[in-house]
Scaffold this motif. Structure first.
Motif, mmCIF file in Angstrom:
data_model
loop_
_atom_site.group_PDB
_atom_site.id
_atom_site.type_symbol
_atom_site.label_atom_id
_atom_site.label_comp_id
_atom_site.label_asym_id
_atom_site.label_seq_id
_atom_site.Cartn_x
_atom_site.Cartn_y
_atom_site.Cartn_z
ATOM 1 N N ASN A 44 25.411 22.969 -10.532
ATOM 2 C CA ASN A 44 26.310 23.059 -9.377
ATOM 3 C C ASN A 44 25.787 22.221 -8.212
ATOM 4 N N ALA A 45 24.476 22.285 -7.994
ATOM 5 C CA ALA A 45 23.879 21.527 -6.896
ATOM 6 C C ALA A 45 24.045 20.025 -7.142
ATOM 7 N N ALA A 48 27.566 18.992 -6.530
ATOM 8 C CA ALA A 48 27.851 18.914 -5.088
ATOM 9 C C ALA A 48 27.336 17.591 -4.520
ATOM 10 N N LYS A 51 29.720 14.865 -5.694
ATOM 11 C CA LYS A 51 30.981 14.878 -4.941
ATOM 12 C C LYS A 51 30.790 14.199 -3.590
ATOM 13 N N ASP A 86 20.758 22.217 -1.975
ATOM 14 C CA ASP A 86 21.152 20.816 -2.159
ATOM 15 C C ASP A 86 21.674 20.272 -0.846
ATOM 16 N N MET A 91 30.199 23.878 1.345
ATOM 17 C CA MET A 91 31.465 24.622 1.313
ATOM 18 C C MET A 91 31.755 25.211 2.682
ATOM 19 N N ALA A 99 35.723 29.726 -4.038
ATOM 20 C CA ALA A 99 34.920 29.323 -5.195
ATOM 21 C C ALA A 99 34.128 30.488 -5.776
ATOM 22 N N LEU A 100 33.691 31.416 -4.906
ATOM 23 C CA LEU A 100 32.791 32.456 -5.388
ATOM 24 C C LEU A 100 33.410 33.859 -5.328
ATOM 25 N N ARG A 105 39.420 29.340 -13.801
ATOM 26 C CA ARG A 105 39.501 28.837 -15.170
ATOM 27 C C ARG A 105 40.213 29.783 -16.129
ATOM 28 N N GLY A 131 31.236 28.204 -19.510
ATOM 29 C CA GLY A 131 30.982 27.722 -18.163
ATOM 30 C C GLY A 131 31.248 28.741 -17.080
ATOM 31 N N VAL A 132 30.712 29.964 -17.198
ATOM 32 C CA VAL A 132 30.902 30.944 -16.131
ATOM 33 C C VAL A 132 29.846 30.784 -15.054
ATOM 34 N N GLY A 133 29.206 29.641 -15.080
ATOM 35 C CA GLY A 133 28.291 29.118 -14.087
ATOM 36 C C GLY A 133 27.633 30.049 -13.085
ATOM 37 N N PHE A 134 28.095 29.966 -11.866
ATOM 38 C CA PHE A 134 27.428 30.615 -10.742
ATOM 39 C C PHE A 134 27.148 32.097 -10.993
ATOM 40 N N THR A 182 24.267 23.268 0.467
ATOM 41 C CA THR A 182 24.284 24.685 0.108
ATOM 42 C C THR A 182 22.901 25.181 -0.291
HETATM 43 P P1 ADP Z 1 31.943 25.335 -12.159
HETATM 44 O O1 ADP Z 1 30.693 24.668 -11.708
HETATM 45 O O2 ADP Z 1 32.157 25.181 -13.631
HETATM 46 O O3 ADP Z 1 33.164 24.960 -11.373
HETATM 47 P P2 ADP Z 1 30.626 27.670 -11.154
HETATM 48 O O4 ADP Z 1 30.856 29.141 -11.348
HETATM 49 O O5 ADP Z 1 29.295 27.161 -11.525
HETATM 50 O O6 ADP Z 1 31.765 26.918 -11.964
HETATM 51 O O7 ADP Z 1 30.922 27.323 -9.666
HETATM 52 C C1 ADP Z 1 32.163 27.697 -9.066
HETATM 53 C C2 ADP Z 1 32.500 26.790 -7.910
HETATM 54 O O8 ADP Z 1 31.672 27.079 -6.801
HETATM 55 C C3 ADP Z 1 32.291 25.331 -8.156
HETATM 56 O O9 ADP Z 1 33.390 24.756 -8.812
HETATM 57 C C4 ADP Z 1 32.118 24.796 -6.732
HETATM 58 O O10 ADP Z 1 33.397 24.605 -6.147
HETATM 59 C C5 ADP Z 1 31.458 25.925 -6.023
HETATM 60 N N1 ADP Z 1 30.013 25.723 -5.918
HETATM 61 C C6 ADP Z 1 29.055 26.372 -6.598
HETATM 62 N N2 ADP Z 1 27.818 25.945 -6.244
HETATM 63 C C7 ADP Z 1 28.020 24.974 -5.318
HETATM 64 C C8 ADP Z 1 27.144 24.121 -4.543
HETATM 65 N N3 ADP Z 1 25.815 24.158 -4.670
HETATM 66 N N4 ADP Z 1 27.724 23.268 -3.670
HETATM 67 C C9 ADP Z 1 29.068 23.220 -3.523
HETATM 68 N N5 ADP Z 1 29.928 23.975 -4.204
HETATM 69 C C10 ADP Z 1 29.417 24.847 -5.101
#
Ligand code: ADP
Ligand code: MG
Length: 629
Positions: A44-45, A48, A51, A86, A91, A99-100, A105, A131-134, A182
């Motif tokens: 994610n970092a 960012a 982007k 990062d 955001m 986003a959080l 998805r 990809g449930v990432g964060f 962030t």
């Molecule tokens: P994904 O990365 O697949 O979109 P995540 O759950 O990892 O899913 O993150 C969700 C969203 O949160 C990201 O799409 C992004 O918009 C935002 N996000 C998460 N971490 C960061 C970050 N470090 N800087 C900016 N935006 C972030």
């Protein structure tokens, strides 16, 4: 870290229902492979930073005096904390909540269905795949704080949650936020204290994220000097000789969010009219959403190392299982995402990469047949879509295609193999379509082909019904359904050297006419069959009608109003048929029942219901009673 708040009160909000469910899974997860959270947060970092790099192209003011992207990981073993910061895009308060607090998805529901029944190790694989990432940070933390400042703005906000149903959002003083970007701070659970230790963290980041295109710094303690643990040099720009298989694998995993090992890695630089670098992977396992209609290709487009978009549609849809990137030297850096599709450079890249991938697959098919067949097993059904979507590459794709057949004993055969085994006077490539290989292989329509040793392709993928009826041929031989039109097997000798099949006797001819009269409109014809040896009857499609399997597919999808009437074929040499034919002039009622039953029997053999199930059982009862009485 404590954050002093400005006057605005903190606002507590509930997570969307889906997020809450997902978090519940994370908080209570017993997955052993918790390392993945680090990879997700680093990714994610890095996203960012990329982007910002992209937005900075058209708006350099966003970069201010800090043009060097970086990710800084800070550990605090005494307080059991880990933070990842990062200097990327950042955001705003609204973006944080968006986003959080939600899940955009569509794959997430599918993820939760899958993970509910998944075992330990498998579960964390799924986390990556979906990809449930964060949210995976809640596997190791009981409190997560995110502080962020959007590039180019003068406000900062924080998001904080224990992952148990709600989160709090509030503005924070600029002094408590990164100058840009962030910071994600994890308060680690007791059993996750390892993630505040530099040894564990350094090792994990190097293996999982060592090749992200942004440098990573590590601070062992809050007041320690940061040291670089990953250089941020994009892997694809390095010479192949300096890259190991493990490097490729790690990159594939971190860039594509995969957990498997690539089955095929393709890394090359195209030179000449256009210069670009390609790094592409074919996964070893099938992605869960391979047949999701929204799934597009997963190739990212870079221009001179700057990430531009993952929606350039570099590859045709039938190569949507390929992951990777193309880095172009020729596209202008300020190309807008909207303009890219019009670019002749992109067109050249699209053509070049697809051709190269297919050529590599072809090479693999002879160089390492076993690996190729695993690949075909996973993705063949997708590649076959190209047979009707990509006319220019039909030949190539037919060459790559592999089939199970009536004579292959479960092995894969190519059309080249098939062509080498053509029988005397055989002018077509025969196939049978259906939904299930085993049932297909025992279809009555195949009997006459078996008796002649003619190989028949068994096609059980949905896509087969479409390409096979799209007017293709191979080596001058058309594809022909064994369940359509006349079989024309008369000219092909029987395998056991038996004499050619004699025409039906006058008695059988007359019985066939009687059946036809009895069935009336329900069928388009009734005739003697040369494709049956053991069964009494079967159904086939009329010569110019639609393949019966395709008809069923379309009807099932509600895309067909009226099905064509089938042809009932009768085996003139079958004992039952001979008996019924000899009974001419006998009980008329019984013979009519028999005619109807033959038709229903043929439908049942095709996996369908009798035309009228009640009438069917009444007839069957009458006949049984008659036979036994
Ligand atoms: P994904 O990365 O697949 O979109 P995540 O759950 O990892 O899913 O993150 C969700 C969203 O949160 C990201 O799409 C992004 O918009 C935002 N996000 C998460 N971490 C960061 C970050 N470090 N800087 C900016 N935006 C972030
Ligand atoms: Mg992510």
């Amino acid at each position: 870290m404590t954050t002093t708040t400005t006057e605005a009160a903190p606002e507590t909000r509930s997570f969307e229902a889906d997020v809450a469910k997902l978090l519940h899974l994370m908080v209570h997860s017993v997955y052993s492979d918790k390392d993945v959270f680090l990879r997700e947060l680093v990714s994610n970092a890095a996203d960012a930073c990329e982007k910002l790099r992209y937005e900075g192209l058209s708006n350099p003011a966003l970069l201010g005096d800090d043009g060097q992207p970086r990710i800084t990981v800070t550990l605090d073993p005494d307080a059991r904390r880990l933070s990842i910061e990062d200097n990327g895009i950042g955001m705003s308060e609204a973006e944080l909540a968006d986003a959080l607090g939600t899940i955009a998805r569509s794959g997430t529901k599918a993820f939760m269905d899958r993970i509910a029944g998944a075992k330990d190790a498998e579960g964390s694989h799924l986390i990556g795949q979906f990809g449930v990432g964060f949210y995976s940070s809640f596997m190791v933390a009981d409190q997560v704080e995110v502080v962020s400042r959007r590039a180019g703005t003068d406000t900062a906000a924080s998001w904080s949650s224990d992952g148990l149903g709600s989160y709090t959002i509030q503005p924070v003083d600029l002094g408590d936020a990164p100058a840009r970007g962030t910071r994600v701070l994890l308060h680690l659970k007791e059993d996750a204290a390892d993630y505040a230790e530099s040894g564990t963290v350094e090792r994990t980041i190097k293996t999982q994220s060592g090749h992200v295109p942004v440098p990573i710094l590590l601070r062992d303690k809050p007041d320690a000097e940061p040291r670089q643990i990953a250089d941020g040099a994009a892997l694809w720009t390095k010479p192949k000789s300096e890259i190991t298989a493990d490097d490729y694998k790690d990159f594939y995993r971190s860039a594509a969010g995969q957990f498997d090992t690539p089955a095929l890695t393709l890394h090359y630089r195209a030179e000449g009219l256009h210069e670009y670098t390609v790094l592409a992977f074919i996964p070893e396992t099938k992605p869960f959403d391979l047949f999701d209609p929204d799934r597009a290709d997963r190739m990212k487009l870079y221009v001179r190392r700057v990430f531009i978009t993952d929606e350039a549609q570099i590859l045709p849809r039938y190569l949507r299982f390929v992951r990777g990137l193309v880095d172009s030297n020729d596209l202008p850096l300020n190309v807008s995402r909207e303009m890219i599709q019009e670019s002749p450079v992109l067109a050249a890249i699209q053509k070049g990469v697809a051709n190269r991938l297919l050529a590599e697959l072809d090479k693999l098919s002879t160089a390492d047949t076993a690996r190729y067949l695993t690949l075909w097993d996973n993705f063949g059904a997708v590649l076959k879509e190209g047979l009707y979507e990509d006319f220019a590459r039909r030949e190539t794709l037919l060459g790559l295609a592999r089939f199970k057949t009536t004579t292959s004993n479960g092995e894969w055969r190519s059309l080249k193999d098939y062509a080498a085994g053509l029988k005397e006077n055989q002018t077509a490539i025969y196939y049978a379509t259906g939904t299930d290989l085993d049932r297909l292989a025992t279809a009555p329509q195949l009997e006459g082909f078996r008796a002649r040793g003619i190989e028949v392709l068994l096609l059980a993928d949905q896509v087969d019904s479409f390409w096979v009826t799209s007017g293709l041929d191979y080596d001058g031989k058309p594809f022909r359904s064994v369940t359509q039109g006349l079989a024309d097997l008369g000219l092909i000798p029987l395998a056991d050297g038996a004499p050619p099949v004699a025409a039906a006797s006058p008695a059988v001819e007359s019985f066939i006419a009687f059946v036809k009269q009895t069935l009336g409109d329900a069928v388009s014809d009734v005739r003697a069959s040369d494709r049956l040896t053991d069964s009494a009857v079967c159904l086939v499609a009329p010569e110019h009608g639609m393949d019966r399997q395709l008809e069923k597919l379309l009807a099932g999808a509600g895309r067909l109003d009226a099905a064509a009437k089938p042809v009932l074929e009768i085996n003139p040499r079958h004992a039952l048929v001979e008996t019924l034919s000899a009974a001419e002039g006998g009980d008329e009622e019984l013979r009519r029942d028999a005619a109807q039953l033959l038709f229903d029997e043929a439908r049942i053999a095709d996996g369908e219901l009798p035309v009228d199930p009640r009438a069917f059982s009444a007839r069957l009862m009458r006949l049984l009673q008659h036979g036994l009485g």
